[in-house]
Design an enzyme around this catalytic site. Structure first.
Site, PDB file in Angstrom:
ATOM      1  N   ASP A  13      47.067  44.033  41.873  1.00 30.44           N
ATOM      2  CA  ASP A  13      46.928  44.796  43.084  1.00 30.44           C
ATOM      3  C   ASP A  13      47.414  46.182  43.242  1.00 30.44           C
ATOM      4  O   ASP A  13      47.032  46.906  44.323  1.00 30.44           O
ATOM      5  CB  ASP A  13      47.938  44.063  44.178  1.00 30.44           C
ATOM      6  CG  ASP A  13      47.235  42.928  44.878  1.00 30.44           C
ATOM      7  OD1 ASP A  13      46.017  43.086  45.024  1.00 30.44           O
ATOM      8  OD2 ASP A  13      47.857  42.021  45.316  1.00 30.44           O
TER       9      ASP A  13
HETATM   10  C1  GLC Z   1      51.072  39.399  43.617  1.00 29.32           C
HETATM   11  C2  GLC Z   1      49.775  38.714  44.296  1.00 29.32           C
HETATM   12  C3  GLC Z   1      48.717  38.761  43.527  1.00 29.32           C
HETATM   13  C4  GLC Z   1      48.437  39.713  42.315  1.00 29.32           C
HETATM   14  C5  GLC Z   1      49.609  40.104  41.718  1.00 29.32           C
HETATM   15  C6  GLC Z   1      49.593  41.333  40.753  1.00 29.32           C
HETATM   16  O1  GLC Z   1      51.529  38.349  43.076  1.00 29.32           O
HETATM   17  O2  GLC Z   1      49.858  37.753  45.168  1.00 29.32           O
HETATM   18  O3  GLC Z   1      47.471  38.405  44.109  1.00 29.32           O
HETATM   19  O4  GLC Z   1      47.420  39.543  41.516  1.00 29.32           O
HETATM   20  O5  GLC Z   1      50.658  40.339  42.650  1.00 29.32           O
HETATM   21  O6  GLC Z   1      49.520  42.330  41.407  1.00 29.32           O
HETATM   22  C1  GLC Z   2      52.465  45.009  46.296  1.00 34.38           C
HETATM   23  C2  GLC Z   2      53.019  44.250  45.137  1.00 34.38           C
HETATM   24  C3  GLC Z   2      52.102  43.361  44.494  1.00 34.38           C
HETATM   25  C4  GLC Z   2      51.287  42.300  45.624  1.00 34.38           C
HETATM   26  C5  GLC Z   2      50.827  43.201  46.624  1.00 34.38           C
HETATM   27  C6  GLC Z   2      50.279  42.570  47.864  1.00 34.38           C
HETATM   28  O1  GLC Z   2      51.596  45.892  45.826  1.00 34.38           O
HETATM   29  O2  GLC Z   2      53.442  44.971  44.229  1.00 34.38           O
HETATM   30  O3  GLC Z   2      52.676  42.477  43.501  1.00 34.38           O
HETATM   31  O4  GLC Z   2      50.636  41.516  45.140  1.00 34.38           O
HETATM   32  O5  GLC Z   2      51.900  44.053  47.398  1.00 34.38           O
HETATM   33  O6  GLC Z   2      49.963  42.907  49.087  1.00 34.38           O
END
Ligand code: GLC
Ligand code: GLC
Length: 812
Positions: free
Chosen positions: A483
Site C-alpha cells: 500500500d
Molecule cells: C496492510 C494492508 C494490506 C497491505 C499491506 C501492505 O496490511 O491491510 O492490504 O497489502 O498492509 O501494505
Molecule cells: C498504511 C500502512 C499500511 C496499510 C495502509 C492502509 O499505509 O503502512 O500497512 O495497508 O496504511 O491504508
C-alpha cells in the site's frame, strides 16, 4: 520473559500476570455479534460493523492504556477490587485470564473471595453472555456488593467521537426490572437498541456516567461504588452507561452464579413500540430467557466448544514439536477465522472505523479459512466480487454492514483483481463446488449488470492484460500489495492521503514486478480452470498472456542477483543494485520465485540466496534493504516511515511466507522451516517483553534491523500473516494441498525430521496421513500406500463420504 503459558489441552493461553507488555486480547463471536476483550476485560462490542453499529464505547490510545470495557467492581468491606485487576488495580491474591476459542475467562481472588467471569457470545446469538461466579473460600460470612459496568456507544463509532454538540443531548435509556435498555436514536431512524441484564433482582442501578464515576474520577474510582449505594439515575443525554448493583451474602465455602447479558435487538418498523415512548422488549426478553440460569449458560458454552472441536478437527498435525502443533492445530487456524470475520476492521490497532473489508485482504484471508467453513467462504467470495467494476478493477474496501464499496478510498490498486482468482480457486479446490462459477454476481452492486462469477475472473485476469506498461509489465496504479509503494502519488502536501492521491499518473511508466509474479501464478490457475471447464480457446489466449509476462519478467525484471521490485514513474528501476537505498525487496522475489520464473536457469535460487544474504535477520526477513533514510517523493509512503518500521524495512510478517513457499519450490526445506520458526509467535513466547504483542497470534510487523528496537511487534491479529503462514506451513512445508480431484501430498520439511502425522478431513472423508522420512530428505515422495496398498501417485483420490483411510507416505 513470559506472562503466562499455553494450555494446549484446553486450547487456551493462560495469562498469569495482568500487566502484559501490551493488552493481550481475544475475540468473542464469529458471525454477527462480536466483542473484543483484553486480558483485563477491556474492549467493546458491536453488531456486524465496528463503525456503524458499535454497542459499547472504547477509547483507543488512551491514558492509561486499554480504558473501558465490561467491568465488575466488587466491594468487600473497605476493599474494592476487579477480577481482571483493571480498572481498580487493587493487588490481587491471584489473577488468571484464559483466552480460548471465542471465549475468555478471567478469575481474580482477593481476601478469600474468588470471582470468575466467563465471557462468550453463544452461537447464533446477538449477545455477549457473562457468567460471574463468586465463591467464598474464607471461613467467615462475606457480604459483598457487586457493581457491573458498561458504557454505551451512540452507535456510529466515528460520530460518537466527534459530534459532541449533538451527542451530549441524544442519550436515552429505559430500565425495567434488572434490565437496562439503551435506546438512543431509536425513536427516529434506528430499528435497533441494546440492553444489559442480570438474572437476579438488583438493589439498584445507574445509567448516568457522571453520577456513577464523579466527573473528575477515572474508571478506577467510581463514586457510587465508593459510597456503596446505587443512585438509580436515568440518563438524559450526556453519556449513558449501564451499571447494576447486587448485594450478595456468601457463607463460608458457598458459591453463587450471576448471568449478565449484553445484547442487541432489531425490530421491524411496525413492531418498534410497546406503547408510546416504550420500546418493544419482546426479543430482548427472549434472549435473556435463553440464558437465565447458569445451567443454560454452561450448555451454550458446551455448544461453542463442540463447534470449535469440529472446526479444528479438519486439519490436525502431530509433529512432536509442541510449539508447531499448537500453532497449526489451534492458534493459527483460530486467527484465520478472526481475520476472515474482521478483515482489517477492528483490533487494538485498527479502530473499527478506518477500514472495512479489504478486497485483497479478504481474498487472502480466505486461503487460511476456507477448509473450516467452505459455505461461508463461498458467500464471502460473492460479496467481494459484487464490489468489482466492469473493467475488472474494484473498490479497495467495502463496509460489512452495507456490503457496498467505500467511496472515500475508491479503487485503482492494480493487484486487487488477481486476488479474486486466488480466493475462488482456493474455494473450488477445497469444496469441489463448481456451481459457484455460475452464480450471477453484480458489478459495483448493480444487479442489472450482473455476470457470472467466472466472468468476474475473466475481467480480473484482463485487468492486468489491459493495464501493461512500457516493459510489458503490469502498471502498478495507486499501489500493489504494498500500500505504501505509491509511484504516481508525488505528494508534498501532508494533508493528502498517500493511498488516494495520484498527482501524476498521466503517462506513467510505473510497473510492478510483484503483480507480474501474481499474474503468472494466478494466471496459470485461471488457465487450468478454463481447461477444466472445456474453454480451450480462452485457456490458449490466457496462456499467451502468461507466457509473455514470463518473458517480460526475465528480460526486464532480473537485476543480476535478484528480481527488481518495480519501475517508477519515469521508468527507472526500484529494487536494483543501481539504487542507493531500497536495492532489494521481498515482494517481487517472493512472487517471482513462487511462480518459479527462471527456475531452470537458476534465477530462483539466486534470488532466494540474495534475500537471505541481504534481508534475513534474527527476527525474520525485512521488506527491503537498505532502508530508506529520506523521503522520496516518487516512491510515496514507503519512504515516509522511519527506517526499520512498517513497509520501510520492517519485518512485514505477511510476506515472509512468500519466501518460505519460494524456498519449498526449490526444495530447500531447512531454509523454509528456519524462516517459519523465526516469525512464528509460539517460538517467541520467551521474549514476550521484547515482542510485546500476544504470543499466540501473528502481528503484522516486527521492527526490523534498522529500527530502534528490533524484534518489537506491532499490529497483532488482523493481518494477512495469519492466512499466509497457515497456507505456507499446512500446504507447502507439511505439504497437504487440496486439489480439484484429490488431496496432493507434497511436503518440504527440514532434513532432520523423521516424519509427522496429519489428520485431514477433505470432501467428507478422513485422511490419516503418516509421512515418513527415513532418508532425511526435504522433498520428494518416493512411495505412497493407501490402507496398506501401494498407490501410484501423490495425489490421493477422493473417498466416499464418512470413510476413514490410512495413508503412508515415504519421502525419498
Ligand atoms: C496492510 C494492508 C494490506 C497491505 C499491506 C501492505 O496490511 O491491510 O492490504 O497489502 O498492509 O501494505
Ligand atoms: C498504511 C500502512 C499500511 C496499510 C495502509 C492502509 O499505509 O503502512 O500497512 O495497508 O496504511 O491504508
Amino acid at each position: 520473559m513470559k506472562f503466562g503459558h499455553f494450555d494446549d489441552k484446553n486450547r487456551e493461553y493462560v495469562i498469569t500476570n495482568p500487566q502484559t507488555p501490551w493488552p493481550w486480547i481475544n475475540y468473542l463471536g464469529n458471525e454477527d455479534f462480536f466483542s473484543l476483550i483484553s486480558n483485563t476485560a477491556g474492549g467493546y462490542s458491536f453488531y456486524k460493523d465496528a463503525k456503524f453499529r458499535r454497542l459499547t464505547r472504547y477509547r483507543y490510545n488512551n491514558v492509561p492504556m486499554d480504558s473501558g470495557g465490561r467491568y465488575f467492581y466488587i466491594k468487600d468491606e473497605e476493599t474494592t477490587w476487579s477480577p481482571g485487576w483493571k480498572p481498580c488495580k487493587t493487588t490481587l491474591d491471584k489473577y488468571e485470564c484464559r483466552h480460548g476459542m471465542n471465549y475468555t475467562s478471567i478469575e481474580g481472588v482477593k481476601n478469600g473471595v474468588s470471582a470468575k467471569v466467563l465471557f462468550f457470545v453463544p452461537l447464533k446469538t446477538w449477545a455477549e453472555v457473562q457468567k460471574l461466579t463468586l465463591k467464598n473460600n474464607s471461613s467467615e460470612v462475606k457480604k459483598l456488593k457487586i457493581f457491573s459496568f458498561t458504557e454505551w456507544c451512540l452507535w456510529n463509532a466515528a460520530a460518537d467521537m466527534e459530534n459532541f454538540q449533538r451527542n451530549f443531548s441524544t442519550g436515552e435509556v429505559e430500565i425495567e426490572g434488572s434490565v437496562i435498555y439503551h435506546k438512543t436514536e431509536y425513536k427516529e431512524r434506528r430499528d435497533h437498541y441494546a440492553y444489559y441484564s442480570v438474572n437476579v433482582p438488583i438493589k439498584g442501578f445507574d445509567t448516568d456516567r457522571e453520577t456513577f464515576f464523579g466527573l473528575y474520577n477515572g474508571f478506577d474510582e467510581p463514586q457510587v461504588v465508593a459510597e456503596g449505594n446505587p443512585t438509580n439515575t436515568v440518563a438524559h443525554g450526556w453519556s449513558p452507561i449501564a451499571s447494576h448493583c447486587i448485594e450478595v451474602k456468601l457463607q463460608p465455602g458457598e458459591s453463587k452464579d450471576f448471568v449478565f447479558v449484553l445484547g442487541y435487538v432489531e425490530n421491524a418498523e411496525d413492531e418498534k413500540w410497546e406503547s408510546k415512548g416504550i420500546i418493544n422488549k419482546t426479543k430482548a426478553k427472549e434472549t435473556i430467557a435463553r440464558f437465565d440460569t447458569a445451567e443454560k449458560v454452561v450448555a451454550a458454552f458446551d455448544d461453542l466448544k463442540k463447534y470449535w472441536d469440529n472446526l479444528l478437527s479438519i486439519y490436525n498435525v502431530n509433529s512432536g514439536d509442541d510449539k508447531l502443533d499448537r500453532m497449526v492445530n489451534i492458534w493459527n487456524q483460530y486467527q484465520c477465522m478472526i481475520t476472515f470475520c474482521f478483515s482489517r476492521s477492528a483490533s487494538y490497532f485498527e479502530s473499527g472505523i478506518g477500514r472495512g473489508m479489504g478486497f485483497r485482504d479478504s481474498n487472502q484471508d480466505l486461503i487460511g479459512f476456507v477448509h473450516q467453513i467452505p459455505e461461508r467462504a463461498r458467500e464471502r467470495i460473492i460479496d467481494i466480487a459484487s464490489t468489482q467494476f466492469q473493467d475488472g478493477g474494484c473498490y479497495h474496501q467495502y463496509q460489512p454492514l452495507t456490503k457496498k464499496g467505500n467511496n472515500d478510498i475508491g479503487g485503482g490498486f492494480n493487484d486487487d483483481p488477481m486476488w479474486l482468482i486466488l480466493g475462488t480457486i482456493s474455494y473450488l479446490k477445497e469444496s469441489g463446488d463448481f456451481t459457484v462459477l455460475d452464480e450471477m454476481v453484480p458489478f459495483d452492486n448493480d444487479v442489472t449488470v450482473a455476470r457470472t462469477l467466472f466472468d468476474h475472473l475473466t475481467v480480473s485476469f484482463d485487468h492486468v492484460v489491459n493495464n501493461l506498461g512500457p516493459h510489458g509489465l503490469p502498471l502498478i496504479g495507486r499501489a500493489d500489495w504494498n500500500d505504501c509503494l505509491n509511484l504516481n502519488c508525488f505528494s508534498n502536501d501532508p494533508n493528502e492521503s498517500f493511498q488516494t492521491t495520484e498527482n501524476k499518473s498521466e503517462g506513467t511508466k510505473a510497473e510492478s514486478l510483484m503483480i507480474a509474479g501474481l499474474f503468472v501464478i494466478y494466471g496459470r490457475d485461471y488457465i487450468e480452470l478454463c481447461k477444466k471447464m472445456g474453454k480451450s480457446d480462452e485457456a490458449n489466449r490466457a496462456q499467451k498472456e502468461v507466457d509473455s509476462m514470463i518473458v517480460a519478467v526475465k528480460q526486464y525484471g532480473w537485476d543480476g542477483e535478484w528480481f527488481i521490485r518495480a519501475y517508477d514513474y519515469y521508468g527507472r528501476k526500484i529494487g536494483s543494485e543501481e539504487n542507493e537505498e531500497g536495492k532489494i525487496f521481498i515482494e517481487s522475489n517472493g512472487w517471482c520465485t513462487m511462480a518459479g520464473i527462471g527456475k531452470e536457469e537458476g534465477l530462483c535460487e539466486k534470488a532466494l540466496d540474495s534475500v537471505k544474504e541481504r534481508m534475513d535477520t534474527e527476527f525474520g526477513i525485512v521488506l527491503n534493504n537498505p532502508a530508506f533514510t529520506k523521503y522520496y517523493i516518487e516512491y510515496g509512503e514507503i519512504s515516509s516511515y522511519p527506517a526499520g518500521y512498517k513497509e520501510n524495512a520492517g519485518i512485514f510478517c505477511h510476506n515472509n511466507p512468500w519466501i518460505m513457499i519460494g524456498e519449498t519450490e526449490i526444495g530447500r526445506g531447512d531454509q523454509a522451516w528456519e524462516y517459519y520458526r523465526k516469525i512464528c509467535p509460539s517460538y517467541l513466547e520467551d521474549i514476550s517483553e521484547l515482542h510485546k504483542t500476544e504470543p499466540y497470534v501473528y502481528a503484522q510487523m516486527v521492527a526490523g534491523k534498522d529500527s530502534f528496537k528490533p524484534g518489537e511487534a506491532k499490529n497483532s491479529w488482523l493481518t494477512g500473516t495469519a492466512s499466509w503462514n497457515f497456507y505456507a506451513i499446512s500446504q507447502f512445508i507439511l505439504g497437504i494441498q487440496p486439489d480439484y480431484d484429490g488431496l496432493k501430498i507434497n511436503p518440504c520439511i527440514p532434513t532432520k525430521w523423521d516424519g509427522f502425522e496429519i489428520t485431514r478431513k477433505f470432501r467428507g472423508a478422513t485422511y490419516q496421513i503418516k509421512v515418513e522420512n527415513p532418508n532425511h530428505v526435504s522433498k520428494g515422495v518416493a512411495k505412497v500406500t493407501i490402507d496398506g496398498n501401494l498407490y501410484k501417485s501423490n495425489v490421493l483420490p477422493l473417498f466416499k463420504e464418512g470413510t476413514t483411510h490410512s495413508i503412508v507416505v515415504e519421502l525419498g
